[in-house]
Structures are given as C-alpha cells and as structure tokens.
Design a protein around this motif. Structure first.
Motif, PDB file in Angstrom:
ATOM      1  N   THR A 196      -3.986   9.329  -1.244  1.00 14.14           N
ATOM      2  CA  THR A 196      -5.422   9.590  -2.027  1.00 14.14           C
ATOM      3  C   THR A 196      -5.918   8.075  -2.519  1.00 14.14           C
ATOM      4  OG1 THR A 196      -4.551  10.329  -3.545  1.00 14.14           O
ATOM      5  CG2 THR A 196      -5.195  12.218  -1.862  1.00 14.14           C
ATOM      6  N   THR A 197      -5.538   7.641  -2.709  1.00 14.87           N
ATOM      7  CA  THR A 197      -5.547   6.342  -3.621  1.00 14.87           C
ATOM      8  C   THR A 197      -5.925   4.981  -1.959  1.00 14.87           C
ATOM      9  OG1 THR A 197      -4.197   6.330  -5.049  1.00 14.87           O
ATOM     10  CG2 THR A 197      -5.036   4.330  -4.697  1.00 14.87           C
ATOM     11  N   LEU A 198      -7.478   4.779  -2.866  1.00 17.02           N
ATOM     12  CA  LEU A 198      -7.622   3.544  -1.453  1.00 17.02           C
ATOM     13  C   LEU A 198      -8.171   2.372  -2.397  1.00 17.02           C
ATOM     14  CD1 LEU A 198      -8.542   2.800   1.197  1.00 17.02           C
ATOM     15  CD2 LEU A 198     -10.956   3.707   1.255  1.00 17.02           C
ATOM     16  N   SER A 199      -7.064   1.505  -2.595  1.00 18.63           N
ATOM     17  CA  SER A 199      -8.052  -0.100  -3.421  1.00 18.63           C
ATOM     18  C   SER A 199      -8.766  -0.808  -2.688  1.00 18.63           C
ATOM     19  CB  SER A 199      -6.270  -0.347  -4.132  1.00 18.63           C
ATOM     20  OG  SER A 199      -6.532  -1.442  -4.846  1.00 18.63           O
ATOM     21  N   ALA A 200      -9.200  -1.200  -3.173  1.00 20.92           N
ATOM     22  CA  ALA A 200     -10.644  -1.584  -2.024  1.00 20.92           C
ATOM     23  C   ALA A 200     -11.794  -2.281  -3.441  1.00 20.92           C
ATOM     24  CB  ALA A 200     -11.546  -0.773  -0.694  1.00 20.92           C
ATOM     25  N   GLY A 201     -12.159  -3.042  -3.227  1.00 19.24           N
ATOM     26  CA  GLY A 201     -13.288  -3.791  -4.333  1.00 19.24           C
ATOM     27  C   GLY A 201     -12.656  -4.894  -5.512  1.00 19.24           C
ATOM     28  N   GLU A 238       9.387   8.008 -13.082  1.00 20.41           N
ATOM     29  CA  GLU A 238       8.393   8.553 -11.689  1.00 20.41           C
ATOM     30  C   GLU A 238       8.912   7.841 -11.261  1.00 20.41           C
ATOM     31  OE1 GLU A 238       4.622   9.383 -13.432  1.00 20.41           O
ATOM     32  OE2 GLU A 238       5.010  10.538 -14.790  1.00 20.41           O
ATOM     33  N   PRO A 239       8.376   8.518  -9.652  1.00 21.79           N
ATOM     34  CA  PRO A 239       8.613   7.010  -8.294  1.00 21.79           C
ATOM     35  C   PRO A 239       7.890   6.207  -8.825  1.00 21.79           C
ATOM     36  CG  PRO A 239       8.935   9.369  -8.310  1.00 21.79           C
ATOM     37  CD  PRO A 239       8.344   9.523  -9.193  1.00 21.79           C
ATOM     38  N   LEU A 240       8.006   4.899  -7.669  1.00 22.28           N
ATOM     39  CA  LEU A 240       7.263   4.268  -7.996  1.00 22.28           C
ATOM     40  C   LEU A 240       5.958   3.563  -7.200  1.00 22.28           C
ATOM     41  CD1 LEU A 240       6.576   0.779  -8.148  1.00 22.28           C
ATOM     42  CD2 LEU A 240       8.062   0.014  -7.105  1.00 22.28           C
ATOM     43  N   ARG A 241       4.829   4.007  -7.651  1.00 29.42           N
ATOM     44  CA  ARG A 241       3.652   3.930  -6.723  1.00 29.42           C
ATOM     45  C   ARG A 241       3.458   3.353  -5.270  1.00 29.42           C
ATOM     46  NH1 ARG A 241      -1.495   5.254  -8.445  1.00 29.42           N
ATOM     47  NH2 ARG A 241      -1.991   6.440  -6.882  1.00 29.42           N
ATOM     48  N   VAL A 242       3.404   3.226  -4.903  1.00 29.55           N
ATOM     49  CA  VAL A 242       3.672   1.888  -3.420  1.00 29.55           C
ATOM     50  C   VAL A 242       2.216   2.324  -2.716  1.00 29.55           C
ATOM     51  CG1 VAL A 242       4.696   1.595  -1.270  1.00 29.55           C
ATOM     52  CG2 VAL A 242       6.058   1.844  -3.096  1.00 29.55           C
ATOM     53  N   LEU A 243       1.481   1.293  -2.410  1.00 26.49           N
ATOM     54  CA  LEU A 243       0.198   1.285  -1.132  1.00 26.49           C
ATOM     55  C   LEU A 243       0.295   0.483  -0.356  1.00 26.49           C
ATOM     56  CD1 LEU A 243      -2.929   0.527  -4.319  1.00 26.49           C
ATOM     57  CD2 LEU A 243      -1.968   2.998  -3.267  1.00 26.49           C
ATOM     58  N   LEU A 244       0.275   0.398   0.762  1.00 25.08           N
ATOM     59  CA  LEU A 244       0.139  -0.565   1.894  1.00 25.08           C
ATOM     60  C   LEU A 244      -0.992  -1.418   1.817  1.00 25.08           C
ATOM     61  CD1 LEU A 244       1.871   1.843   4.240  1.00 25.08           C
ATOM     62  CD2 LEU A 244       3.216   0.750   2.644  1.00 25.08           C
ATOM     63  N   ALA A 282       6.949   6.813  -3.979  1.00 23.02           N
ATOM     64  CA  ALA A 282       5.945   7.651  -3.186  1.00 23.02           C
ATOM     65  C   ALA A 282       5.007   6.889  -2.808  1.00 23.02           C
ATOM     66  CB  ALA A 282       5.651   7.920  -4.993  1.00 23.02           C
ATOM     67  N   LEU A 283       5.108   7.581  -1.170  1.00 23.31           N
ATOM     68  CA  LEU A 283       3.191   6.818  -0.722  1.00 23.31           C
ATOM     69  C   LEU A 283       2.281   7.120  -1.093  1.00 23.31           C
ATOM     70  CD1 LEU A 283       2.062   4.532   1.901  1.00 23.31           C
ATOM     71  CD2 LEU A 283       2.602   6.780   3.130  1.00 23.31           C
ATOM     72  N   ALA A 284       1.068   6.324  -1.396  1.00 17.91           N
ATOM     73  CA  ALA A 284       0.091   6.632  -2.666  1.00 17.91           C
ATOM     74  C   ALA A 284      -1.636   6.371  -1.790  1.00 17.91           C
ATOM     75  CB  ALA A 284       0.103   6.007  -4.401  1.00 17.91           C
ATOM     76  N   GLY A 285      -1.542   5.396  -0.729  1.00 16.82           N
ATOM     77  CA  GLY A 285      -2.339   4.822  -0.159  1.00 16.82           C
ATOM     78  C   GLY A 285      -2.812   3.937   0.616  1.00 16.82           C
ATOM     79  N   LEU A 286      -3.547   2.834   0.893  1.00 20.36           N
ATOM     80  CA  LEU A 286      -3.699   1.917   0.840  1.00 20.36           C
ATOM     81  C   LEU A 286      -4.509   0.733   0.428  1.00 20.36           C
ATOM     82  CD1 LEU A 286      -4.985   2.806   4.712  1.00 20.36           C
ATOM     83  CD2 LEU A 286      -2.760   2.563   4.152  1.00 20.36           C
ATOM     84  N   MET A 287      -4.500  -0.522   0.348  1.00 22.04           N
ATOM     85  CA  MET A 287      -5.265  -2.139   0.128  1.00 22.04           C
ATOM     86  C   MET A 287      -5.422  -2.515   1.123  1.00 22.04           C
ATOM     87  SD  MET A 287      -4.904  -5.692  -1.188  1.00 22.04           S
ATOM     88  CE  MET A 287      -4.111  -6.226  -2.443  1.00 22.04           C
ATOM     89  N   ALA A 288      -6.340  -3.354   0.769  1.00 23.16           N
ATOM     90  CA  ALA A 288      -6.614  -4.066   1.619  1.00 23.16           C
ATOM     91  C   ALA A 288      -7.542  -5.224   0.667  1.00 23.16           C
ATOM     92  CB  ALA A 288      -7.492  -3.935   2.833  1.00 23.16           C
ATOM     93  N   VAL A 289      -7.741  -6.531   1.318  1.00 22.33           N
ATOM     94  CA  VAL A 289      -9.094  -7.246   0.690  1.00 22.33           C
ATOM     95  C   VAL A 289      -9.207  -8.091   1.993  1.00 22.33           C
ATOM     96  CG1 VAL A 289      -9.046  -9.417  -0.344  1.00 22.33           C
ATOM     97  CG2 VAL A 289      -7.369  -8.114  -0.723  1.00 22.33           C
ATOM     98  N   PRO A 290     -11.379  -8.041   2.474  1.00 22.92           N
ATOM     99  CA  PRO A 290     -11.335  -8.631   3.538  1.00 22.92           C
ATOM    100  C   PRO A 290     -11.564 -10.071   3.967  1.00 22.92           C
ATOM    101  CG  PRO A 290     -13.203  -7.565   1.588  1.00 22.92           C
ATOM    102  CD  PRO A 290     -12.075  -7.753   1.043  1.00 22.92           C
ATOM    103  N   PRO A 291     -11.291 -10.059   5.423  1.00 22.75           N
ATOM    104  CA  PRO A 291     -11.431 -11.468   5.360  1.00 22.75           C
ATOM    105  C   PRO A 291     -11.969 -13.032   4.664  1.00 22.75           C
ATOM    106  CG  PRO A 291     -11.044 -10.329   7.165  1.00 22.75           C
ATOM    107  CD  PRO A 291     -11.152  -8.660   6.177  1.00 22.75           C
ATOM    108  N   LEU A 292     -11.464 -13.635   4.586  1.00 23.65           N
ATOM    109  CA  LEU A 292     -12.339 -14.687   4.078  1.00 23.65           C
ATOM    110  C   LEU A 292     -13.901 -14.701   4.958  1.00 23.65           C
ATOM    111  CD1 LEU A 292     -10.207 -17.419   2.549  1.00 23.65           C
ATOM    112  CD2 LEU A 292     -11.642 -16.115   1.158  1.00 23.65           C
ATOM    113  N   GLY A 293     -14.406 -14.929   4.831  1.00 22.43           N
ATOM    114  CA  GLY A 293     -16.152 -15.502   5.382  1.00 22.43           C
ATOM    115  C   GLY A 293     -16.261 -13.623   6.291  1.00 22.43           C
TER     116      GLY A 293
END
Ligand SMILES: *Cc1c(COP(=O)(O)O)cnc(C)c1O
Length: 240
Positions: free
Chosen positions: A204-209, A130-136, A168-179
């Motif tokens: 639809t994926t939101l990788s957060a937390g 299957e395509p590789l799922r990518v989160l930006l 396959a564009l699957a969604g976004l990811m983030a890590v909050p800035p330090l502090g």
C-alpha cells in the motif's frame, strides 16, 4: 547541537507539516494518510537528533556508509526507522539489510536476491526482528541510467520480491524524470500502483514527492513524501 540550528529546523518542520496538511486538504485526503519522511543525507546526525526531538522517527538516507555511521551515532534513540532511498549497489545490500526499516530504491532481481540474503541473515542473528520492507523503484522515463525498473518488468519483479525470504513487498517509489511534468509522471505511477495492488494488496505504500513536487504527489495518491531541502536547507552536492 546549537540552539540556532534547532530553532531553524523547528521552524522549517512546522512549515513543511503545514504545507503537507494543506496539500492533503486540497486533494481531499486526510493528512494522516501521508507520512513525512525527512531526508537527512549530507547533514550531520545532530540534525536528525533535532528532528527526533521534534517528533520525527523516520529518516531517509541515500548512501550506505554515511547512513550506517549515523545509525551508530543515534543508536541511543529508541524507535528510529531508517529508510534507504538512494541507488544501492549489491555489495552494500547486506549492510543495508542490517539497519534499514525500508528500502525505497529496489529495481532489479539481483538486488532483491542480495537484500533477501542479507535480511535472512540479519533476522537469524538478531540484527533485525521484522522483514525488510521493500519498495520497487519505477523508472518513468526511458533512461535506465537513472535507476528504476521499467513498468513492463514490474509485475515479475514484484512477484520475485513477494516470494523472497526476509523481505516484505511494501509498495512503489519513483522520482519524476528531470524536466518532466510531475503531474503526468505521478499519474502514471499511481496507475502502476493500482495495478500492483490487484496482485499484492498489502503493497500500500506509494513513496512519491520531494521538496519541489509534494503537492502533485499528494494529489496522485502518495503515502510518503521524502523531504530534504525544505527541512534542512540545500545540500553541498545534489546529484543523489
Ligand atoms: C535527496 C532525495 C530526496 C529529497 O529531495 P529534496 O528535493 O531535497 O526534498 C528525495 N528522494 C530521493 C530519492 C532523494 O535522493
């Protein structure tokens, strides 16, 4: 694998699952909407095997060599999905495209190209089906050193990813800035995700937390929390 370690991980997993359910209920969301992604980096494959025996099928890793060794060690377990969540060098992209179900940390067009090449090769030689799922990965501060694409460059990178072979564009990811206040950071992220969904309704994926801020992430629409410390304990090194 020691029985003590298994009991310890079983207890921690029960606590994290309960905590995540509570966070969903408090946010008025269904617990089934948010995936728990155990992060096994720096811990032995035997810990991932214990988590598997407790029902986990997805595992997050942040370094290619460590991950590919674990992938080999656990290749007797059916249905495992490996997630690359750490910053990724282009020269590792081909290897990652061979084992990863999802990459959470894509932040440049050059990395998209390298992963696309690797995924196309892996699809043609049968290493993946299957395509590789990518989160930006989005940068929520002005520090480009910590990884992530600046929000202004997100639409272009999303179009690039959506049209790249093997991905396959699957969604976004983030890590909050330090502090930073995680609520403010995750609110910004959820706004960017809503904008992305206008143009890319399947992303639809939101990788957060993570261990420290999963409640806040769930309040702001996370669909995947990446939890290491609360499940497996503190890591010897915590820089990535
Ligand atoms: C290590 C790591 C995690 C897990 O963090 P904990 O605080 O241990 O839960 C989550 N996301 C990323 C990107 C990581 O590198």
């Amino acid at each position: 694998m020691s029985d003590d370690r298994a009991a310890q991980i079983a207890t921690a997993l029960g606590e994290v699952r309960a905590r995540l359910s509570r966070a969903c209920v408090d946010a008025g969301r269904e617990p089934a909407e948010v995936q728990l992604l155990p992060v096994t980096k720096y811990f032995p494959a035997s810990d991932a095997r214990i988590l598997y025996s407790l029902g986990c099928r997805d595992f997050g890793e942040s370094r290619e060599q460590e991950a590919s060794a674990k992938v080999r060690e656990l290749d007797d377990l059916p249905g495992v999905r490996w997630h690359m969540i750490g910053s990724l060098q282009r020269n590792k992209a081909r290897a990652v495209a061979g084992w990863a179900h999802t990459v959470h940390s894509v932040d440049s067009g050059r990395l998209v190209e390298a992963l696309s090449k690797g995924a196309v090769a892996a699809l043609s030689d049968g290493a993946r089906t299957e395509p590789l799922r990518v989160l930006l990965q989005v940068s929520l501060d002005a520090d480009p050193g910590r990884g992530g694409v600046p929000p202004a460059e997100l639409p272009e990178l999303a179009r690039h990813t959506a049209t790249a072979g093997g991905l396959a564009l699957a969604g976004l990811m983030a890590v909050p800035p330090l502090g930073a206040d995680p609520d403010a950071a995750f609110e910004t992220l959820s706004g960017l995700h809503r904008e992305l969904l206008h143009e890319h309704p399947d992303a639809t994926t939101l990788s957060a937390g993570m261990t420290g801020d999963l409640e806040s992430a769930v309040r702001h629409g996370s669909t995947c929390v990446r939890v290491g410390t609360a499940l497996l304990g503190s890591r010897p090194i915590t820089s990535d």
